[in-house]
Design an enzyme around this catalytic site. Structure first.
Site, PDB file in Angstrom:
ATOM      1  N   HIS A 101       0.890  -1.164   0.000  1.00 46.16           N
ATOM      2  CA  HIS A 101       0.000   0.000   0.000  1.00 46.16           C
ATOM      3  C   HIS A 101       0.930   1.216   0.000  1.00 46.16           C
ATOM      4  CE1 HIS A 101      -2.332  -2.981   2.388  1.00 46.16           C
ATOM      5  NE2 HIS A 101      -3.417  -2.403   1.928  1.00 46.16           N
ATOM      6  N   ASP A 104       2.399   1.896   3.317  1.00 48.93           N
ATOM      7  CA  ASP A 104       3.368   0.923   3.867  1.00 48.93           C
ATOM      8  C   ASP A 104       4.785   1.365   3.543  1.00 48.93           C
ATOM      9  OD1 ASP A 104       1.174  -0.747   4.356  1.00 48.93           O
ATOM     10  OD2 ASP A 104       1.434  -1.775   2.430  1.00 48.93           O
TER      11      ASP A 104
HETATM   12  C1  XLS Z   1      -7.646  -6.671   4.378  1.00 52.27           C
HETATM   13  C2  XLS Z   1      -7.102  -6.908   3.055  1.00 52.27           C
HETATM   14  C3  XLS Z   1      -5.943  -6.007   2.666  1.00 52.27           C
HETATM   15  C4  XLS Z   1      -5.764  -6.021   1.183  1.00 52.27           C
HETATM   16  C5  XLS Z   1      -4.980  -4.883   0.641  1.00 52.27           C
HETATM   17  O1  XLS Z   1      -8.395  -7.463   4.903  1.00 52.27           O
HETATM   18  O2  XLS Z   1      -6.755  -8.256   2.943  1.00 52.27           O
HETATM   19  O3  XLS Z   1      -4.785  -6.366   3.346  1.00 52.27           O
HETATM   20  O4  XLS Z   1      -5.172  -7.202   0.763  1.00 52.27           O
HETATM   21  O5  XLS Z   1      -5.549  -3.659   0.922  1.00 52.27           O
END
Ligand code: XLS
Ligand code: NI
Ligand code: NI
Length: 438
Positions: A101, A104
Protein backbone atom coordinates in the site's frame (compact mmCIF):
# COMPACT_ATOMS: atom_id res chain seq x y z
CA UNK A 1 23.17 -0.84 5.89
CA UNK A 2 24.67 -4.13 7.09
CA UNK A 3 23.00 -7.51 7.35
CA UNK A 4 19.75 -7.35 9.34
CA UNK A 5 18.75 -10.99 9.63
CA UNK A 6 22.05 -12.19 11.01
CA UNK A 7 22.61 -15.93 11.40
CA UNK A 8 19.89 -16.65 8.86
CA UNK A 9 21.22 -18.09 5.60
CA UNK A 10 19.59 -18.29 2.19
CA UNK A 11 16.90 -20.92 2.82
CA UNK A 12 17.82 -24.14 0.97
CA UNK A 13 15.55 -26.95 -0.21
CA UNK A 14 16.44 -30.08 1.77
CA UNK A 15 13.43 -32.33 1.14
CA UNK A 16 10.76 -33.97 3.32
CA UNK A 17 13.26 -35.85 5.53
CA UNK A 18 15.06 -32.70 6.69
CA UNK A 19 14.72 -31.56 10.27
CA UNK A 20 16.44 -28.24 9.65
CA UNK A 21 13.90 -25.56 10.64
CA UNK A 22 15.50 -23.10 8.20
CA UNK A 23 15.04 -25.32 5.13
CA UNK A 24 12.21 -26.06 2.71
CA UNK A 25 10.80 -29.55 2.88
CA UNK A 26 8.57 -29.33 -0.23
CA UNK A 27 9.24 -26.04 -2.04
CA UNK A 28 11.90 -26.92 -4.60
CA UNK A 29 11.93 -23.90 -6.95
CA UNK A 30 13.30 -25.72 -10.02
CA UNK A 31 11.29 -28.94 -9.70
CA UNK A 32 9.06 -29.36 -12.74
CA UNK A 33 5.39 -30.18 -12.15
CA UNK A 34 3.05 -30.60 -15.13
CA UNK A 35 5.60 -29.00 -17.46
CA UNK A 36 6.40 -25.89 -15.40
CA UNK A 37 8.85 -25.07 -12.62
CA UNK A 38 7.43 -24.76 -9.12
CA UNK A 39 8.68 -21.17 -9.00
CA UNK A 40 6.61 -20.40 -12.14
CA UNK A 41 3.48 -22.09 -10.78
CA UNK A 42 3.93 -20.26 -7.49
CA UNK A 43 4.93 -16.61 -7.92
CA UNK A 44 5.08 -15.86 -4.19
CA UNK A 45 4.98 -12.34 -2.84
CA UNK A 46 5.74 -10.63 0.45
CA UNK A 47 3.11 -8.24 1.84
CA UNK A 48 5.02 -5.11 2.89
CA UNK A 49 2.46 -4.24 5.56
CA UNK A 50 2.52 -7.50 7.47
CA UNK A 51 6.09 -8.62 7.07
CA UNK A 52 7.84 -5.29 7.46
CA UNK A 53 5.15 -3.37 9.33
CA UNK A 54 3.08 -5.54 11.67
CA UNK A 55 4.46 -5.58 15.20
CA UNK A 56 1.64 -7.53 16.80
CA UNK A 57 -0.25 -4.48 18.11
CA UNK A 58 -3.85 -5.40 18.89
CA UNK A 59 -6.65 -3.57 20.71
CA UNK A 60 -5.52 -5.10 23.99
CA UNK A 61 -1.82 -4.44 23.85
CA UNK A 62 1.32 -3.07 22.30
CA UNK A 63 3.49 -4.66 19.68
CA UNK A 64 5.65 -7.62 20.62
CA UNK A 65 7.91 -7.69 17.55
CA UNK A 66 10.58 -5.10 16.87
CA UNK A 67 10.33 -3.98 13.24
CA UNK A 68 12.40 -0.83 13.64
CA UNK A 69 15.32 -2.43 11.75
CA UNK A 70 17.69 -0.06 13.53
CA UNK A 71 15.81 3.18 12.65
CA UNK A 72 13.16 5.36 14.27
CA UNK A 73 9.64 4.43 13.10
CA UNK A 74 7.79 7.26 11.37
CA UNK A 75 10.91 8.58 9.59
CA UNK A 76 12.16 8.23 6.02
CA UNK A 77 15.26 6.59 7.47
CA UNK A 78 12.94 3.86 8.79
CA UNK A 79 11.15 3.63 5.43
CA UNK A 80 14.55 2.92 3.84
CA UNK A 81 15.52 0.45 6.56
CA UNK A 82 12.32 -1.44 5.74
CA UNK A 83 13.37 -1.58 2.08
CA UNK A 84 16.77 -2.96 3.13
CA UNK A 85 15.15 -5.52 5.41
CA UNK A 86 12.56 -6.45 2.78
CA UNK A 87 15.09 -7.09 0.05
CA UNK A 88 17.38 -9.09 2.33
CA UNK A 89 14.36 -11.10 3.47
CA UNK A 90 13.07 -11.79 -0.06
CA UNK A 91 16.53 -12.85 -1.26
CA UNK A 92 17.06 -15.17 1.68
CA UNK A 93 13.65 -16.80 1.43
CA UNK A 94 13.81 -16.92 -2.37
CA UNK A 95 10.71 -15.00 -3.42
CA UNK A 96 10.56 -12.63 -6.36
CA UNK A 97 7.62 -10.33 -5.67
CA UNK A 98 6.29 -7.87 -3.13
CA UNK A 99 2.95 -6.09 -2.66
CA UNK A 100 2.45 -2.69 -1.04
CA UNK A 101 0.00 0.00 0.00
CA UNK A 102 1.23 3.59 -0.48
CA UNK A 103 1.34 4.12 3.29
CA UNK A 104 3.37 0.92 3.87
CA UNK A 105 6.25 2.44 1.94
CA UNK A 106 6.44 5.83 3.65
CA UNK A 107 4.94 7.58 6.65
CA UNK A 108 2.06 9.83 5.52
CA UNK A 109 3.06 13.49 5.16
CA UNK A 110 1.05 16.52 6.28
CA UNK A 111 -0.71 16.60 2.89
CA UNK A 112 -0.95 14.65 -0.39
CA UNK A 113 1.95 16.56 -1.92
CA UNK A 114 4.36 15.70 0.89
CA UNK A 115 3.34 12.02 0.84
CA UNK A 116 3.76 11.99 -2.96
CA UNK A 117 7.28 13.44 -2.70
CA UNK A 118 8.19 10.79 -0.12
CA UNK A 119 6.82 8.09 -2.41
CA UNK A 120 9.03 9.38 -5.24
CA UNK A 121 12.06 9.17 -2.98
CA UNK A 122 11.31 5.66 -1.69
CA UNK A 123 10.44 4.22 -5.10
CA UNK A 124 13.78 5.54 -6.43
CA UNK A 125 15.44 3.76 -3.53
CA UNK A 126 13.51 0.54 -4.25
CA UNK A 127 14.38 0.71 -7.96
CA UNK A 128 18.04 0.99 -7.00
CA UNK A 129 17.66 -2.13 -4.80
CA UNK A 130 15.92 -4.04 -7.57
CA UNK A 131 18.92 -3.64 -9.87
CA UNK A 132 20.81 -6.88 -10.33
CA UNK A 133 18.00 -8.92 -8.74
CA UNK A 134 14.93 -10.53 -10.29
CA UNK A 135 12.68 -9.10 -7.57
CA UNK A 136 9.65 -7.14 -8.81
CA UNK A 137 6.38 -5.70 -7.65
CA UNK A 138 3.40 -8.08 -7.84
CA UNK A 139 0.81 -5.40 -7.14
CA UNK A 140 0.33 -2.04 -5.53
CA UNK A 141 -2.67 -0.46 -3.88
CA UNK A 142 -3.75 2.66 -2.01
CA UNK A 143 -4.75 2.57 1.63
CA UNK A 144 -8.10 4.37 1.53
CA UNK A 145 -9.34 3.11 4.87
CA UNK A 146 -6.91 4.21 7.61
CA UNK A 147 -7.14 7.99 7.52
CA UNK A 148 -10.17 9.42 9.42
CA UNK A 149 -11.37 11.21 6.26
CA UNK A 150 -12.38 7.79 4.89
CA UNK A 151 -14.76 6.99 7.75
CA UNK A 152 -17.77 7.07 5.40
CA UNK A 153 -15.93 5.40 2.54
CA UNK A 154 -13.48 6.42 -0.19
CA UNK A 155 -15.09 6.09 -3.64
CA UNK A 156 -18.36 5.57 -1.77
CA UNK A 157 -17.93 8.58 0.53
CA UNK A 158 -20.82 11.04 0.85
CA UNK A 159 -18.25 13.82 0.42
CA UNK A 160 -16.86 14.74 -3.02
CA UNK A 161 -13.69 16.17 -1.45
CA UNK A 162 -12.97 12.77 0.09
CA UNK A 163 -13.61 11.13 -3.30
CA UNK A 164 -10.92 13.43 -4.74
CA UNK A 165 -8.45 12.57 -1.96
CA UNK A 166 -9.04 8.90 -2.81
CA UNK A 167 -8.50 9.69 -6.50
CA UNK A 168 -5.20 11.42 -5.67
CA UNK A 169 -4.04 8.35 -3.77
CA UNK A 170 -5.07 5.94 -6.52
CA UNK A 171 -3.27 8.08 -9.11
CA UNK A 172 -0.05 8.14 -7.10
CA UNK A 173 -0.24 4.44 -6.17
CA UNK A 174 -0.71 3.60 -9.87
CA UNK A 175 2.31 5.76 -10.74
CA UNK A 176 4.37 3.85 -8.16
CA UNK A 177 3.08 0.46 -9.33
CA UNK A 178 4.00 1.24 -12.93
CA UNK A 179 7.39 2.62 -11.89
CA UNK A 180 8.14 -0.61 -10.00
CA UNK A 181 6.97 -2.82 -12.88
CA UNK A 182 3.88 -4.12 -11.05
CA UNK A 183 1.86 -6.96 -12.57
CA UNK A 184 -1.39 -5.80 -10.99
CA UNK A 185 -3.24 -3.07 -9.12
CA UNK A 186 -5.65 -3.96 -6.30
CA UNK A 187 -8.83 -2.37 -5.02
CA UNK A 188 -9.73 -3.79 -1.66
CA UNK A 189 -12.81 -1.87 -0.53
CA UNK A 190 -11.69 -1.24 3.03
CA UNK A 191 -14.41 1.26 3.91
CA UNK A 192 -16.57 0.79 0.82
CA UNK A 193 -19.67 -0.45 2.59
CA UNK A 194 -22.05 0.67 5.27
CA UNK A 195 -23.01 0.37 8.91
CA UNK A 196 -26.73 1.12 8.44
CA UNK A 197 -29.01 1.66 5.44
CA UNK A 198 -30.78 4.40 7.44
CA UNK A 199 -28.02 6.80 6.35
CA UNK A 200 -26.91 5.21 3.08
CA UNK A 201 -27.80 5.63 -0.60
CA UNK A 202 -26.50 2.26 -1.72
CA UNK A 203 -27.10 2.70 -5.45
CA UNK A 204 -25.33 6.08 -5.53
CA UNK A 205 -22.38 4.80 -3.48
CA UNK A 206 -21.87 1.82 -5.77
CA UNK A 207 -22.07 3.99 -8.89
CA UNK A 208 -19.42 6.28 -7.43
CA UNK A 209 -17.08 3.37 -6.68
CA UNK A 210 -17.46 2.37 -10.33
CA UNK A 211 -16.72 5.98 -11.39
CA UNK A 212 -13.48 5.93 -9.39
CA UNK A 213 -12.53 2.59 -10.95
CA UNK A 214 -13.23 3.86 -14.48
CA UNK A 215 -11.05 6.89 -13.79
CA UNK A 216 -8.29 4.56 -12.53
CA UNK A 217 -8.50 2.39 -15.66
CA UNK A 218 -8.44 5.42 -17.98
CA UNK A 219 -5.49 6.95 -16.15
CA UNK A 220 -3.60 3.65 -15.83
CA UNK A 221 -3.92 2.89 -19.55
CA UNK A 222 -2.85 6.49 -20.37
CA UNK A 223 0.46 6.01 -18.53
CA UNK A 224 1.12 2.66 -20.19
CA UNK A 225 -0.11 0.29 -17.47
CA UNK A 226 -0.95 -3.01 -19.19
CA UNK A 227 -1.63 -5.23 -16.20
CA UNK A 228 -4.90 -6.27 -14.63
CA UNK A 229 -6.84 -4.36 -12.04
CA UNK A 230 -8.16 -6.56 -9.26
CA UNK A 231 -11.05 -6.40 -6.84
CA UNK A 232 -10.33 -8.19 -3.58
CA UNK A 233 -13.74 -9.24 -2.21
CA UNK A 234 -14.42 -9.31 1.52
CA UNK A 235 -17.85 -9.51 3.17
CA UNK A 236 -17.28 -7.53 6.35
CA UNK A 237 -14.58 -5.90 8.49
CA UNK A 238 -14.00 -3.05 8.88
CA UNK A 239 -17.54 -2.16 7.70
CA UNK A 240 -20.46 -4.25 8.89
CA UNK A 241 -21.41 -4.84 5.27
CA UNK A 242 -18.86 -4.44 2.48
CA UNK A 243 -20.05 -3.99 -1.10
CA UNK A 244 -17.55 -6.48 -2.60
CA UNK A 245 -19.03 -9.29 -0.50
CA UNK A 246 -17.60 -12.22 -2.44
CA UNK A 247 -16.42 -13.14 -5.94
CA UNK A 248 -19.95 -13.57 -7.33
CA UNK A 249 -21.02 -10.15 -6.03
CA UNK A 250 -17.87 -8.42 -7.28
CA UNK A 251 -18.12 -10.02 -10.74
CA UNK A 252 -21.76 -8.92 -11.00
CA UNK A 253 -20.73 -5.37 -10.01
CA UNK A 254 -17.93 -5.28 -12.62
CA UNK A 255 -20.28 -6.47 -15.37
CA UNK A 256 -23.04 -4.05 -14.38
CA UNK A 257 -20.60 -1.15 -14.65
CA UNK A 258 -18.65 -2.20 -17.76
CA UNK A 259 -15.43 -2.86 -15.86
CA UNK A 260 -15.12 -6.61 -16.48
CA UNK A 261 -12.57 -6.35 -19.30
CA UNK A 262 -9.99 -4.57 -17.14
CA UNK A 263 -10.59 -6.23 -13.78
CA UNK A 264 -10.13 -9.71 -12.33
CA UNK A 265 -10.42 -11.12 -8.81
CA UNK A 266 -7.78 -11.17 -6.11
CA UNK A 267 -9.14 -13.92 -3.87
CA UNK A 268 -8.09 -14.02 -0.23
CA UNK A 269 -8.67 -17.31 1.58
CA UNK A 270 -9.71 -15.76 4.87
CA UNK A 271 -12.17 -13.39 3.12
CA UNK A 272 -13.85 -16.28 1.32
CA UNK A 273 -14.39 -18.13 4.60
CA UNK A 274 -15.73 -14.96 6.27
CA UNK A 275 -18.29 -14.83 3.45
CA UNK A 276 -19.43 -18.33 4.45
CA UNK A 277 -17.73 -20.00 1.51
CA UNK A 278 -14.71 -22.21 1.19
CA UNK A 279 -11.53 -20.76 -0.34
CA UNK A 280 -12.02 -23.17 -3.25
CA UNK A 281 -15.56 -21.88 -3.83
CA UNK A 282 -14.49 -18.30 -4.49
CA UNK A 283 -11.56 -19.47 -6.63
CA UNK A 284 -13.91 -21.67 -8.66
CA UNK A 285 -16.48 -18.86 -9.11
CA UNK A 286 -13.65 -16.64 -10.38
CA UNK A 287 -12.19 -19.33 -12.64
CA UNK A 288 -15.42 -20.31 -14.38
CA UNK A 289 -16.04 -16.63 -15.12
CA UNK A 290 -12.52 -16.15 -16.54
CA UNK A 291 -11.75 -13.82 -13.65
CA UNK A 292 -9.18 -15.63 -11.51
CA UNK A 293 -6.32 -13.13 -11.36
CA UNK A 294 -4.39 -13.32 -8.11
CA UNK A 295 -4.47 -14.80 -4.62
CA UNK A 296 -3.96 -13.42 -1.13
CA UNK A 297 -2.58 -16.53 0.52
CA UNK A 298 -3.51 -16.89 4.17
CA UNK A 299 -6.01 -18.79 6.28
CA UNK A 300 -8.59 -17.95 8.90
CA UNK A 301 -9.72 -19.74 12.02
CA UNK A 302 -13.16 -21.31 12.01
CA UNK A 303 -13.51 -20.49 15.71
CA UNK A 304 -12.95 -16.77 15.13
CA UNK A 305 -15.19 -14.49 13.08
CA UNK A 306 -12.60 -12.09 11.76
CA UNK A 307 -9.68 -11.81 9.35
CA UNK A 308 -6.94 -13.52 11.38
CA UNK A 309 -4.53 -13.58 8.40
CA UNK A 310 -2.67 -16.70 9.51
CA UNK A 311 0.08 -18.23 7.44
CA UNK A 312 -1.44 -21.12 5.48
CA UNK A 313 -0.77 -24.57 6.87
CA UNK A 314 -3.93 -26.40 5.83
CA UNK A 315 -2.78 -28.73 3.06
CA UNK A 316 -6.32 -29.75 2.08
CA UNK A 317 -7.25 -26.14 1.35
CA UNK A 318 -3.95 -25.47 -0.43
CA UNK A 319 -4.45 -28.59 -2.57
CA UNK A 320 -7.98 -27.59 -3.56
CA UNK A 321 -6.71 -24.08 -4.26
CA UNK A 322 -3.97 -25.38 -6.55
CA UNK A 323 -6.51 -27.70 -8.22
CA UNK A 324 -8.45 -24.57 -9.25
CA UNK A 325 -5.30 -22.67 -10.23
CA UNK A 326 -4.06 -25.56 -12.42
CA UNK A 327 -7.49 -25.82 -14.06
CA UNK A 328 -7.40 -22.07 -14.70
CA UNK A 329 -4.03 -22.46 -16.44
CA UNK A 330 -2.26 -20.35 -13.78
CA UNK A 331 -2.65 -16.82 -12.48
CA UNK A 332 -1.94 -13.46 -14.12
CA UNK A 333 -0.91 -12.33 -10.62
CA UNK A 334 0.61 -14.47 -7.90
CA UNK A 335 0.40 -15.69 -4.31
CA UNK A 336 0.72 -12.79 -1.90
CA UNK A 337 1.22 -13.85 1.70
CA UNK A 338 -1.32 -11.45 3.18
CA UNK A 339 -0.47 -13.24 6.41
CA UNK A 340 1.12 -12.29 9.68
CA UNK A 341 2.91 -14.06 12.48
CA UNK A 342 0.89 -14.71 15.61
CA UNK A 343 1.59 -12.09 18.27
CA UNK A 344 3.77 -14.37 20.42
CA UNK A 345 5.89 -15.41 17.42
CA UNK A 346 7.96 -12.27 17.65
CA UNK A 347 11.51 -12.96 16.48
CA UNK A 348 13.23 -12.60 13.12
CA UNK A 349 13.47 -16.41 12.92
CA UNK A 350 9.68 -16.57 13.23
CA UNK A 351 9.34 -14.38 10.11
CA UNK A 352 11.33 -16.99 8.17
CA UNK A 353 9.55 -19.98 9.72
CA UNK A 354 6.24 -18.39 8.66
CA UNK A 355 7.27 -18.07 5.00
CA UNK A 356 8.79 -21.56 4.99
CA UNK A 357 5.46 -22.87 6.32
CA UNK A 358 3.41 -20.95 3.76
CA UNK A 359 5.61 -21.78 0.78
CA UNK A 360 5.88 -25.46 1.74
CA UNK A 361 2.10 -25.65 2.22
CA UNK A 362 1.45 -24.34 -1.29
CA UNK A 363 4.23 -26.47 -2.77
CA UNK A 364 2.60 -29.54 -1.21
CA UNK A 365 -0.76 -28.32 -2.48
CA UNK A 366 0.68 -28.02 -5.99
CA UNK A 367 2.27 -31.49 -5.89
CA UNK A 368 -0.94 -33.08 -4.64
CA UNK A 369 -3.28 -31.15 -6.96
CA UNK A 370 -1.17 -32.21 -9.94
CA UNK A 371 -1.41 -35.82 -8.67
CA UNK A 372 -5.20 -35.52 -8.40
CA UNK A 373 -5.38 -34.33 -12.00
CA UNK A 374 -2.90 -36.93 -13.29
CA UNK A 375 -4.66 -39.68 -11.31
CA UNK A 376 -7.83 -38.72 -13.17
CA UNK A 377 -10.37 -40.61 -11.04
CA UNK A 378 -12.03 -37.47 -9.71
CA UNK A 379 -12.22 -35.68 -13.07
CA UNK A 380 -13.49 -38.89 -14.69
CA UNK A 381 -16.24 -39.18 -12.11
CA UNK A 382 -17.36 -35.58 -12.67
CA UNK A 383 -17.28 -36.08 -16.44
CA UNK A 384 -19.43 -39.21 -16.20
CA UNK A 385 -21.81 -37.63 -13.69
CA UNK A 386 -23.08 -35.35 -16.47
CA UNK A 387 -22.98 -37.98 -19.24
CA UNK A 388 -26.74 -37.78 -19.79
CA UNK A 389 -26.14 -34.43 -21.53
CA UNK A 390 -23.89 -36.04 -24.16
CA UNK A 391 -26.66 -37.81 -26.08
CA UNK A 392 -30.41 -37.78 -26.68
CA UNK A 393 -32.58 -35.21 -24.95
CA UNK A 394 -29.66 -33.99 -22.81
CA UNK A 395 -27.65 -33.13 -25.89
CA UNK A 396 -30.62 -31.21 -27.33
CA UNK A 397 -30.97 -29.24 -24.07
CA UNK A 398 -27.32 -28.21 -24.14
CA UNK A 399 -27.38 -27.23 -27.82
CA UNK A 400 -30.46 -25.10 -27.21
CA UNK A 401 -32.69 -27.13 -29.56
CA UNK A 402 -35.05 -28.52 -26.93
CA UNK A 403 -38.16 -26.58 -25.88
CA UNK A 404 -39.98 -26.66 -22.57
CA UNK A 405 -42.86 -28.58 -24.25
CA UNK A 406 -40.45 -31.19 -25.66
CA UNK A 407 -38.81 -31.73 -22.25
CA UNK A 408 -42.25 -32.02 -20.65
CA UNK A 409 -43.43 -34.54 -23.27
CA UNK A 410 -40.23 -36.54 -22.76
CA UNK A 411 -40.73 -36.52 -18.98
CA UNK A 412 -44.26 -37.90 -19.35
CA UNK A 413 -42.90 -41.13 -20.78
CA UNK A 414 -40.50 -41.68 -17.85
CA UNK A 415 -41.05 -43.98 -14.91
CA UNK A 416 -38.92 -43.60 -11.76
CA UNK A 417 -35.84 -41.48 -12.42
CA UNK A 418 -32.49 -42.12 -10.70
CA UNK A 419 -29.85 -39.41 -11.22
CA UNK A 420 -27.06 -41.59 -9.76
CA UNK A 421 -24.97 -41.40 -6.59
CA UNK A 422 -22.83 -38.32 -5.90
CA UNK A 423 -20.16 -40.62 -4.35
CA UNK A 424 -18.84 -37.88 -2.05
CA UNK A 425 -17.27 -40.25 0.50
CA UNK A 426 -15.54 -42.25 -2.22
CA UNK A 427 -14.10 -39.07 -3.75
CA UNK A 428 -12.96 -37.82 -0.35
CA UNK A 429 -11.17 -41.09 0.29
CA UNK A 430 -9.47 -40.83 -3.10
CA UNK A 431 -8.27 -37.36 -2.12
CA UNK A 432 -6.94 -38.69 1.20
CA UNK A 433 -5.18 -41.53 -0.58
CA UNK A 434 -3.46 -39.06 -2.89
CA UNK A 435 -2.61 -36.69 -0.04
CA UNK A 436 -1.06 -39.34 2.17
CA UNK A 437 0.88 -41.45 -0.31
CA UNK A 438 4.25 -40.57 -1.81
C1 XLS B 1 -7.65 -6.67 4.38
C2 XLS B 1 -7.10 -6.91 3.05
C3 XLS B 1 -5.94 -6.01 2.67
C4 XLS B 1 -5.76 -6.02 1.18
C5 XLS B 1 -4.98 -4.88 0.64
O1 XLS B 1 -8.40 -7.46 4.90
O2 XLS B 1 -6.75 -8.26 2.94
O3 XLS B 1 -4.78 -6.37 3.35
O4 XLS B 1 -5.17 -7.20 0.76
O5 XLS B 1 -5.55 -3.66 0.92
NI1 NI C 1 -5.71 -9.09 1.33
NI1 NI D 1 -7.66 -9.56 4.50
Amino acid sequence: MGEIFKNIPVIPYEGPASKNPLAFKYYDADRVIMGKKMSEHLPFAMAWWHNLGATGVDMFGQGTADKSFGATPGTMEHAKAKVDAGFEFMKKVGIKYFCFHDVDLVPEGKDNAETAARLDEITDYILEKMKGTDIKCLWGTANMFGNPRFMNGAGSSNCADVFCCAAAQVKKALDCTVKLGGRGYVFWGGREGYETLLNTDMAFEQENIARLMHMAVDYGRSIGYKGDFYIEPKPKEPMKHQYDFDAATAIGFLRAHGLDKDFKMNIEANHATLAGHTFQHDLCVSRINGMLGSIDANQGDTLLGWDTDEFPFNVYDATLCMYEVLKAGGLTGGFNFDSKNRRPSNTYEDMFYAFILGMDTFALGLIKAAKMIEDGRIDKFVEEKYASYKTGIGKKIVSGEATLEECAAYAQKLGNVDPGSGRQELLESIMNQILFSE
